[in-house]
Write an enzyme that holds these catalytic residues in place. Sequence first.
Site, PDB file in Angstrom:
ATOM      1  N   GLU A   1       0.836  -1.209   0.000  1.00 16.48           N
ATOM      2  CA  GLU A   1       0.000   0.000   0.000  1.00 16.48           C
ATOM      3  C   GLU A   1       0.868   1.256   0.000  1.00 16.48           C
ATOM      4  O   GLU A   1       2.007   1.236   0.463  1.00 16.48           O
ATOM      5  CB  GLU A   1      -0.880   0.002   1.271  1.00 16.48           C
ATOM      6  CG  GLU A   1      -2.367  -0.017   1.057  1.00 16.48           C
ATOM      7  CD  GLU A   1      -2.974   1.093   0.209  1.00 16.48           C
ATOM      8  OE1 GLU A   1      -2.355   1.579  -0.756  1.00 16.48           O
ATOM      9  OE2 GLU A   1      -4.124   1.452   0.508  1.00 16.48           O
ATOM     10  N   ASP A   2       0.283   2.337  -0.492  1.00 17.84           N
ATOM     11  CA  ASP A   2       1.014   3.601  -0.528  1.00 17.84           C
ATOM     12  C   ASP A   2       1.128   4.232   0.849  1.00 17.84           C
ATOM     13  O   ASP A   2       2.159   4.780   1.220  1.00 17.84           O
ATOM     14  CB  ASP A   2       0.351   4.584  -1.516  1.00 17.84           C
ATOM     15  CG  ASP A   2      -1.154   4.759  -1.273  1.00 17.84           C
ATOM     16  OD1 ASP A   2      -1.715   4.135  -0.352  1.00 17.84           O
ATOM     17  OD2 ASP A   2      -1.781   5.541  -2.028  1.00 17.84           O
TER      18      ASP A   2
ATOM     19  N   ASP B   1      -3.022   5.321   6.973  1.00 19.79           N
ATOM     20  CA  ASP B   1      -3.462   6.541   7.652  1.00 19.79           C
ATOM     21  C   ASP B   1      -4.239   6.113   8.894  1.00 19.79           C
ATOM     22  O   ASP B   1      -3.648   5.867   9.944  1.00 19.79           O
ATOM     23  CB  ASP B   1      -4.294   7.376   6.665  1.00 19.79           C
ATOM     24  CG  ASP B   1      -4.735   8.714   7.230  1.00 19.79           C
ATOM     25  OD1 ASP B   1      -4.401   9.017   8.379  1.00 19.79           O
ATOM     26  OD2 ASP B   1      -5.429   9.466   6.520  1.00 19.79           O
TER      27      ASP B   1
ATOM     28  N   LYS C   1       1.354   7.176   8.484  1.00 24.21           N
ATOM     29  CA  LYS C   1       1.107   8.508   9.024  1.00 24.21           C
ATOM     30  C   LYS C   1       1.009   8.419  10.546  1.00 24.21           C
ATOM     31  O   LYS C   1       0.227   7.642  11.068  1.00 24.21           O
ATOM     32  CB  LYS C   1      -0.203   9.054   8.439  1.00 24.21           C
ATOM     33  CG  LYS C   1      -0.265  10.560   8.382  1.00 24.21           C
ATOM     34  CD  LYS C   1      -1.592  11.042   7.824  1.00 24.21           C
ATOM     35  CE  LYS C   1      -1.579  11.178   6.315  1.00 24.21           C
ATOM     36  NZ  LYS C   1      -2.793  11.866   5.820  1.00 24.21           N
TER      37      LYS C   1
ATOM     38  N   ASP D   1      -2.489  10.487  -4.293  1.00 23.02           N
ATOM     39  CA  ASP D   1      -3.278  11.503  -4.998  1.00 23.02           C
ATOM     40  C   ASP D   1      -4.070  12.382  -4.050  1.00 23.02           C
ATOM     41  O   ASP D   1      -4.308  12.032  -2.894  1.00 23.02           O
ATOM     42  CB  ASP D   1      -4.282  10.824  -5.925  1.00 23.02           C
ATOM     43  CG  ASP D   1      -5.444  10.192  -5.136  1.00 23.02           C
ATOM     44  OD1 ASP D   1      -5.191   9.370  -4.249  1.00 23.02           O
ATOM     45  OD2 ASP D   1      -6.609  10.558  -5.405  1.00 23.02           O
TER      46      ASP D   1
ATOM     47  N   ARG E   1      -0.445  12.098  -8.748  1.00 18.49           N
ATOM     48  CA  ARG E   1       0.168  10.764  -8.627  1.00 18.49           C
ATOM     49  C   ARG E   1       1.494  10.703  -9.381  1.00 18.49           C
ATOM     50  O   ARG E   1       2.360   9.893  -9.068  1.00 18.49           O
ATOM     51  CB  ARG E   1      -0.763   9.688  -9.197  1.00 18.49           C
ATOM     52  CG  ARG E   1      -2.053   9.463  -8.418  1.00 18.49           C
ATOM     53  CD  ARG E   1      -2.705   8.158  -8.886  1.00 18.49           C
ATOM     54  NE  ARG E   1      -4.099   8.038  -8.532  1.00 18.49           N
ATOM     55  CZ  ARG E   1      -4.552   7.600  -7.352  1.00 18.49           C
ATOM     56  NH1 ARG E   1      -3.709   7.263  -6.411  1.00 18.49           N
ATOM     57  NH2 ARG E   1      -5.850   7.509  -7.127  1.00 18.49           N
TER      58      ARG E   1
END
Length: 182
Positions: A101-102, A105, A133, A162, A168
């Site tokens: 995953e990017d 959060d 995060k 994004d 992106r």
Amino acid sequence: MSKLHPDVENVLLSEEDIRGIVESLGAQITRDYADKNPLIVAVLRGAVVFVADLLRAIDCPCEIDFMAVSSYGEGVKSSGVVRIIKDLNTDITGRHVIVVEDILDSGLTLSYLKEMLEARDPASVEICAFTVKDIEGHVSPVTPRYVGTHIPDAFIVGYGLDFAEHYRNLPYVGILKPEVYS
Ligand code: IMP
Ligand code: MG
């Protein structure tokens, strides 16, 4: 170094920082999965840029597949509702799965995904998050085995991440100017 996008406050991770992070993650995964033929599951669309680099930093047999989920819509806060938009094409029974995953959060997306994949009887499911995060007072419901780097509680874009599908393509990770989304 490319020119700073006018909507970006400052660069958090340069292209060089990112290269170092990806190399280190690739080496860890190579070491841990040398004889396991892991299935790399990239979460569309944010993880696409990261997984393309990560894949080339992994030096052992592996496979890749994709899932698409939606948790944010066009906003900047997790809704807690995760929808599967595209499922895997691969049967993961008995497989070692690494979800890529990017960003983690709230952790809602990844904890939901991990539970869903674990119900399919894989040999293992681990998470590789490019960024995590750090949110004061928030404990994530899921702990990634591989973490690229921790970032402050700000909205970041670039390197696949994004805001409303834009940015992106930035080769670095930057903090989005709050006036862009407020
Ligand atoms: P979570 O469910 O709150 O962990 O949210 C995960 C998803 O929200 C990620 O896959 C991203 O698509 C998106 N997201 C969360 N924080 C950011 C951010 O700072 N920039 C861009 N996308 C983000
Ligand atoms: Mg997103």
